[in-house]
Design a protein around this motif. Sequence first.
Motif, mmCIF file in Angstrom:
data_model
loop_
_atom_site.group_PDB
_atom_site.id
_atom_site.type_symbol
_atom_site.label_atom_id
_atom_site.label_comp_id
_atom_site.label_asym_id
_atom_site.label_seq_id
_atom_site.Cartn_x
_atom_site.Cartn_y
_atom_site.Cartn_z
ATOM 1 N N PRO A 2 12.074 1.108 -2.103
ATOM 2 C CA PRO A 2 12.323 -0.220 -1.558
ATOM 3 C C PRO A 2 13.776 -0.630 -1.771
ATOM 4 N N THR A 5 16.342 -2.090 -5.284
ATOM 5 C CA THR A 5 15.547 -1.950 -6.519
ATOM 6 C C THR A 5 16.171 -0.990 -7.534
ATOM 7 N N GLN A 204 4.169 -6.366 7.601
ATOM 8 C CA GLN A 204 4.744 -6.842 6.344
ATOM 9 C C GLN A 204 3.798 -6.622 5.167
ATOM 10 N N SER A 205 2.502 -6.806 5.401
ATOM 11 C CA SER A 205 1.541 -6.578 4.317
ATOM 12 C C SER A 205 1.492 -5.098 3.931
ATOM 13 N N TRP A 206 1.660 -4.224 4.937
ATOM 14 C CA TRP A 206 1.718 -2.793 4.633
ATOM 15 C C TRP A 206 2.977 -2.450 3.841
ATOM 16 N N VAL A 207 4.094 -3.120 4.165
ATOM 17 C CA VAL A 207 5.332 -2.910 3.410
ATOM 18 C C VAL A 207 5.144 -3.340 1.964
ATOM 19 N N THR A 208 4.495 -4.496 1.781
ATOM 20 C CA THR A 208 4.228 -4.985 0.419
ATOM 21 C C THR A 208 3.345 -3.997 -0.344
ATOM 22 N N THR A 209 2.346 -3.473 0.370
ATOM 23 C CA THR A 209 1.467 -2.474 -0.259
ATOM 24 C C THR A 209 2.258 -1.247 -0.679
ATOM 25 N N TYR A 210 3.158 -0.792 0.207
ATOM 26 C CA TYR A 210 3.981 0.374 -0.100
ATOM 27 C C TYR A 210 4.844 0.117 -1.332
ATOM 28 N N GLN A 211 5.461 -1.059 -1.408
ATOM 29 C CA GLN A 211 6.327 -1.380 -2.549
ATOM 30 C C GLN A 211 5.536 -1.420 -3.853
ATOM 31 N N ALA A 212 4.313 -1.996 -3.784
ATOM 32 C CA ALA A 212 3.475 -2.046 -4.985
ATOM 33 C C ALA A 212 3.100 -0.635 -5.443
ATOM 34 N N TRP A 215 6.115 1.083 -7.077
ATOM 35 C CA TRP A 215 6.374 0.665 -8.451
ATOM 36 C C TRP A 215 5.318 1.202 -9.422
#
Length: 675
Positions: A2, A5, A204-212, A215
């Motif tokens: 991401p 980071t 965007q929710s898929w991007v958030t999922t990917y970032q989570a 990490w």
Amino acid sequence: MPANTSNYLYAVFAVFLVIFFYGVYRKYSIYGLGFKEISQNASRLVRNGRRIISDGFGQRKILQRRYGGLEHSWMFYGITALTAGTILVGIDYDILRPAGIVLLQGDFYLGYKTFLDIFGLAFVIAVVLALARRVSFKPFFMGEDRADRLILLGLLYMGVSGFVQEGLDLALIPVPFTYFSPIGSVFMKLFSSLGADPVSSTFQSWVTTYQALWWIHAIVAFSLIAAIPYTKFFHVPNAIVNMAMIDENRPLGRMSTPFNLAEIMKQQESNPEFMPDLNVGLKTSEDLKWNQRVMLDACTNCGRCEAACPANAAGRDLSPRLVVQDLKNRYYRDERKHSENSDFFSDGTVRDTEMYSCVTCLACVYECPVDINQLDFISDLRRTIVSSNRLAPDQNTLLSNLAAHQNPYGFSNSNRANWASSLPNSVKTIAENPQTEYLYWVGCVCSFDQRAQSIARALAKIMNAAGLSFAILGSEESCNGDPARRLGEEGRFQELALVNIEKLNSLAIKKIITSCPHCFNTIKNEYPVFGGKYEVIHHTQLISDLISTGKLKVPGEKLKDISVTLHDACYAVRYNSIFEEPRKILESAKVDLREMHRCKEKTFCCGAGGSNYWYRVPQKKTVTSIRTEEAASTGAETLATECPFCLSMFEDSIMVTGTKMAVRDVAEMIADDLP
């Protein structure tokens, strides 16, 4: 990764690195390994580089067992490739790109992606197999720590989540040539079918999922790195240190030397009041040297040593795996308590019967993938038992016979040459033939055991047939000291050794022939430490050479229709790499040679080694009977040996078990075929 980071990533990683380096510091503090020890032994890394590459990075010993070897090597090479790939990404994005250099692009990048996918898949398969092995069909010899499965689950998550992230990344940011990521593209199709694509309303929710996921993947990876000094993972650096610390000048058949009796005697001659401060054996955790602690901590509890151990197979009170594990657990317990260390034997950490169950066959040492020498610990623990006067009566009788008669039987040394009295051509002593080329060191068994005497007579016949000039010491020969040293009586061994070396050095002879692998090993590998350096030849080496050079003609008429299976003696094959010579001899005699499934370096002991020949050990089944069954399973008519101890053990076993096989030494078989 991401965006924006990197700074956070390295800050978090730094915290885990602190935990990692503290663990490393604690470990090496416990070992007693500091800058001084590192600087003194750094050159060993270079000298033992070949061993480290072959046994460590090459997984040579690991691959000797097919299932476990493939599983471990796939895991090792997989995690190595994935770690290297991750480091390469960090170098490319955080070092090279700010400088205007792009490494991961074009064909190189496509090859990089394919390479990591293939090794990543191998890694995941290996971890799954490792988990399945522990859950469903764990071998009897495999030890397991409580954290093992948790570590494997963490590794499995790392491997699978890497593919998940790769697939989701490809779905959200489509690129050409996705087939260069063969595993990632499978997950890409899965996520695409679930609605993950750049034009989706849920992008965007898929991007958030990917970032989570990214990490979580990073935190798990950092946690596994930080856990290395606190878990079985630490066997990797310890294995390298252990391999580096192996003395390349010390033959495998040479025991450690805690003191030098000759040097002590010299000092006492000049100073009668001199009393050496000797610390012989291994009694408490404080007696463990730093490299021994590293060696113990390199053990992964894999149990390969236990699986190969003849004593364990016979139901004796011995597992080389548990010897190492128990000593390791004990020194950690002593370190945590910071109290005065007590005797290893006093609380049952190790036991007298356990130590004397060992046949010193080196199977455990040969099998160990990280080159632990279990026998060194057992030998030192035996020395502790001897110094504490806890030997059994028959063991004390052995030592008394060696002291009074210079042989373990207790017979008069004046009878040593009686075996030769029936030979048509007399065997001369060295006093009668001082200019002889070879000295035949007959050994105690071939001198006094009536059955083994035929080996000496057979070899004498062979040497006469080949026209060799040889002589024997006769009554001047003494036991080489091996039974005492293997029992743990270092002083008695050195007394015998020094007398023999003084005698041998007074002669003009430098070539010594032996029929016994124990005599061979002792004179060849042990005596040089005390000033006795000779060319030592085992009788199978001699006979093989005589045949190959044409000095000995073997008709092969009497033996060509005989089926034979060969038992490799431990002190010949593992200690001294003698395994082709007896086979060449038998092939020249045109016998039908049938190999046992455990042969050459994988041989199974006859049960006589480590002075076991001279005392009894509680067991469920004799070591010899196990090997006799293996020999009989080949269907061979004759069991060929190359050691008088082996011959005697198998003769007794065949009589007890009723096995229909003849037992003959290789020399006897060849001598029978001579005119």
